[in-house]
Design a protein around this motif. Structure first.
Motif, PDB file in Angstrom:
ATOM      1  N   ASP A 142       4.452 -13.013 -36.068  1.00 21.51           N
ATOM      2  CA  ASP A 142       5.793 -13.065 -35.472  1.00 21.51           C
ATOM      3  C   ASP A 142       5.842 -13.960 -34.241  1.00 21.51           C
ATOM      4  OD1 ASP A 142       4.516 -11.346 -33.740  1.00 21.51           O
ATOM      5  OD2 ASP A 142       5.975  -9.734 -33.938  1.00 21.51           O
ATOM      6  N   ASN A 143       4.826 -14.818 -34.074  1.00 21.53           N
ATOM      7  CA  ASN A 143       4.907 -15.904 -33.097  1.00 21.53           C
ATOM      8  C   ASN A 143       5.763 -17.039 -33.650  1.00 21.53           C
ATOM      9  OD1 ASN A 143       3.215 -14.589 -31.306  1.00 21.53           O
ATOM     10  ND2 ASN A 143       1.389 -15.601 -32.071  1.00 21.53           N
ATOM     11  N   GLY A 194      12.116 -22.612 -31.931  1.00 26.79           N
ATOM     12  CA  GLY A 194      10.733 -22.201 -32.160  1.00 26.79           C
ATOM     13  C   GLY A 194      10.231 -22.771 -33.470  1.00 26.79           C
ATOM     14  N   GLY A 195       8.944 -22.604 -33.691  1.00 27.17           N
ATOM     15  CA  GLY A 195       8.340 -23.068 -34.927  1.00 27.17           C
ATOM     16  C   GLY A 195       8.679 -22.146 -36.079  1.00 27.17           C
ATOM     17  N   ILE A 196       8.751 -22.703 -37.264  1.00 24.53           N
ATOM     18  CA  ILE A 196       9.053 -21.925 -38.461  1.00 24.53           C
ATOM     19  C   ILE A 196       7.758 -21.717 -39.239  1.00 24.53           C
ATOM     20  CG2 ILE A 196      10.359 -21.869 -40.613  1.00 24.53           C
ATOM     21  CD1 ILE A 196      12.461 -23.644 -39.195  1.00 24.53           C
ATOM     22  N   ALA A 197       7.509 -20.468 -39.612  1.00 26.85           N
ATOM     23  CA  ALA A 197       6.283 -20.122 -40.328  1.00 26.85           C
ATOM     24  C   ALA A 197       6.249 -20.803 -41.688  1.00 26.85           C
ATOM     25  CB  ALA A 197       6.188 -18.610 -40.505  1.00 26.85           C
ATOM     26  N   SER A 198       5.067 -21.157 -42.105  1.00 30.40           N
ATOM     27  CA  SER A 198       4.899 -21.696 -43.452  1.00 30.40           C
ATOM     28  C   SER A 198       4.802 -20.527 -44.423  1.00 30.40           C
ATOM     29  CB  SER A 198       3.629 -22.546 -43.524  1.00 30.40           C
ATOM     30  OG  SER A 198       2.493 -21.710 -43.461  1.00 30.40           O
ATOM     31  N   GLY A 199       4.700 -20.818 -45.678  1.00 27.55           N
ATOM     32  CA  GLY A 199       4.591 -19.772 -46.684  1.00 27.55           C
ATOM     33  C   GLY A 199       3.210 -19.143 -46.755  1.00 27.55           C
ATOM     34  N   TRP A 220      30.603 -18.773 -33.359  1.00 25.38           N
ATOM     35  CA  TRP A 220      30.518 -20.218 -33.613  1.00 25.38           C
ATOM     36  C   TRP A 220      29.100 -20.722 -33.353  1.00 25.38           C
ATOM     37  CZ3 TRP A 220      29.139 -24.658 -31.102  1.00 25.38           C
ATOM     38  CH2 TRP A 220      28.940 -24.575 -29.723  1.00 25.38           C
ATOM     39  N   GLU A 221      28.265 -19.912 -32.651  1.00 20.67           N
ATOM     40  CA  GLU A 221      26.900 -20.351 -32.386  1.00 20.67           C
ATOM     41  C   GLU A 221      25.956 -19.157 -32.348  1.00 20.67           C
ATOM     42  OE1 GLU A 221      25.241 -23.908 -30.002  1.00 20.67           O
ATOM     43  OE2 GLU A 221      25.683 -22.350 -28.517  1.00 20.67           O
ATOM     44  N   VAL A 222      24.768 -19.371 -32.907  1.00 22.23           N
ATOM     45  CA  VAL A 222      23.725 -18.358 -32.927  1.00 22.23           C
ATOM     46  C   VAL A 222      22.419 -19.042 -32.535  1.00 22.23           C
ATOM     47  CG1 VAL A 222      22.424 -16.758 -34.393  1.00 22.23           C
ATOM     48  CG2 VAL A 222      24.873 -17.111 -34.795  1.00 22.23           C
ATOM     49  N   GLU A 223      21.659 -18.408 -31.655  1.00 20.25           N
ATOM     50  CA  GLU A 223      20.328 -18.913 -31.305  1.00 20.25           C
ATOM     51  C   GLU A 223      19.288 -17.976 -31.889  1.00 20.25           C
ATOM     52  OE1 GLU A 223      19.494 -20.171 -27.282  1.00 20.25           O
ATOM     53  OE2 GLU A 223      21.624 -20.422 -26.894  1.00 20.25           O
ATOM     54  N   LEU A 224      18.324 -18.548 -32.598  1.00 19.62           N
ATOM     55  CA  LEU A 224      17.242 -17.770 -33.186  1.00 19.62           C
ATOM     56  C   LEU A 224      15.926 -18.248 -32.598  1.00 19.62           C
ATOM     57  CD1 LEU A 224      18.355 -17.846 -36.930  1.00 19.62           C
ATOM     58  CD2 LEU A 224      18.798 -16.063 -35.235  1.00 19.62           C
ATOM     59  N   ARG A 225      15.098 -17.288 -32.172  1.00 19.84           N
ATOM     60  CA  ARG A 225      13.778 -17.624 -31.625  1.00 19.84           C
ATOM     61  C   ARG A 225      12.854 -16.439 -31.823  1.00 19.84           C
ATOM     62  NH1 ARG A 225      17.172 -17.473 -27.432  1.00 19.84           N
ATOM     63  NH2 ARG A 225      16.994 -19.694 -27.103  1.00 19.84           N
ATOM     64  N   PRO A 226      11.559 -16.691 -31.952  1.00 19.02           N
ATOM     65  CA  PRO A 226      10.625 -15.569 -32.003  1.00 19.02           C
ATOM     66  C   PRO A 226      10.561 -14.900 -30.630  1.00 19.02           C
ATOM     67  CG  PRO A 226       9.443 -17.658 -32.059  1.00 19.02           C
ATOM     68  CD  PRO A 226      10.897 -17.977 -32.077  1.00 19.02           C
ATOM     69  N   TRP A 227      10.186 -13.662 -30.592  1.00 17.00           N
ATOM     70  CA  TRP A 227      10.200 -12.895 -29.353  1.00 17.00           C
ATOM     71  C   TRP A 227       9.300 -13.491 -28.271  1.00 17.00           C
ATOM     72  CZ3 TRP A 227       5.999 -10.346 -27.184  1.00 17.00           C
ATOM     73  CH2 TRP A 227       4.834 -10.325 -27.960  1.00 17.00           C
ATOM     74  N   VAL A 228       8.319 -14.287 -28.637  1.00 19.28           N
ATOM     75  CA  VAL A 228       7.407 -14.857 -27.641  1.00 19.28           C
ATOM     76  C   VAL A 228       7.901 -16.175 -27.071  1.00 19.28           C
ATOM     77  CG1 VAL A 228       5.363 -13.748 -28.637  1.00 19.28           C
ATOM     78  CG2 VAL A 228       6.020 -16.035 -29.408  1.00 19.28           C
ATOM     79  N   GLU A 229       8.951 -16.751 -27.660  1.00 19.56           N
ATOM     80  CA  GLU A 229       9.481 -18.049 -27.192  1.00 19.56           C
ATOM     81  C   GLU A 229      10.167 -17.884 -25.840  1.00 19.56           C
ATOM     82  OE1 GLU A 229       9.882 -22.107 -27.589  1.00 19.56           O
ATOM     83  OE2 GLU A 229       8.923 -20.801 -29.047  1.00 19.56           O
ATOM     84  N   LYS A 230       9.868 -18.778 -24.918  1.00 17.44           N
ATOM     85  CA  LYS A 230      10.517 -18.741 -23.609  1.00 17.44           C
ATOM     86  C   LYS A 230      11.856 -19.477 -23.696  1.00 17.44           C
ATOM     87  CE  LYS A 230       6.258 -18.585 -20.909  1.00 17.44           C
ATOM     88  NZ  LYS A 230       5.372 -18.241 -21.984  1.00 17.44           N
ATOM     89  N   PHE A 231      12.856 -18.942 -23.001  1.00 17.48           N
ATOM     90  CA  PHE A 231      14.160 -19.613 -22.971  1.00 17.48           C
ATOM     91  C   PHE A 231      14.809 -19.445 -21.618  1.00 17.48           C
ATOM     92  CE2 PHE A 231      14.844 -15.410 -24.674  1.00 17.48           C
ATOM     93  CZ  PHE A 231      16.025 -14.961 -24.105  1.00 17.48           C
TER      94      PHE A 231
END
Length: 133
Positions: free
Chosen positions: A97-98, A82-87, A122-133
């Motif tokens: 939280d998109n 997912g996209g990472i928020a700017s400051g 060994w692996e972690v997936e991070l995504r915002p709650w609105v991201e489809k996977f």
């Protein structure tokens, strides 16, 4: 451009992880955390060189995790999906939280670093709650 992207992602990741592992082996412990993307697990149209590099980084991480865990070195791969928020705050003063909140990402990296070795991931997936996977 594609060849450079592949070299930076795959070969660059290998060289950094190798240098870190050498120092950690001498010390007898450590943590190596590598960052991937959606392209680490799913190729998308138009992303061939990027996906090739990220697939290679993920495979290397898995191999290193298996090789170095018995030597007390925790190696893990993060899929940032997912996209990472700017400051820049939103109109309400917070971060939408998109987007992935950089502080939340950092907290997860720290969490994995602090894991007890009886339950290393060994692996972690991070995504915002609105991201489809």
């Amino acid at each position: 451009m594609g060849e450079l992207r592949l070299k930076v992602t795959a070969v660059g990741g290998f060289l950094v992880a190798q240098a870190a592992a050498i120092r950690m082996l001498a010390r007898g412990n450590g943590t190596i955390l590598l960052t991937g993307a959606t392209a680490s697990v799913k190729g998308l149209p138009g992303s061939t060189p990027f996906a090739m590099g990220k697939f290679a980084l993920r495979g290397m991480t898995q191999c290193m995790a298996r090789e170095l865990a018995p030597k007390n070195i925790h190696v893990a791969h993060f899929v940032i999906d997912g996209g990472i928020a700017s400051g820049r705050p939103q109109s309400d003063g917070g971060v939408s939280d998109n987007w992935l909140d950089p502080d939340a990402i950092a907290n997860e990296y720290l969490h994995i670093h602090k894991q007890h070795r009886s339950a290393w991931a060994w692996e972690v997936e991070l995504r915002p709650w609105v991201e489809k996977f």
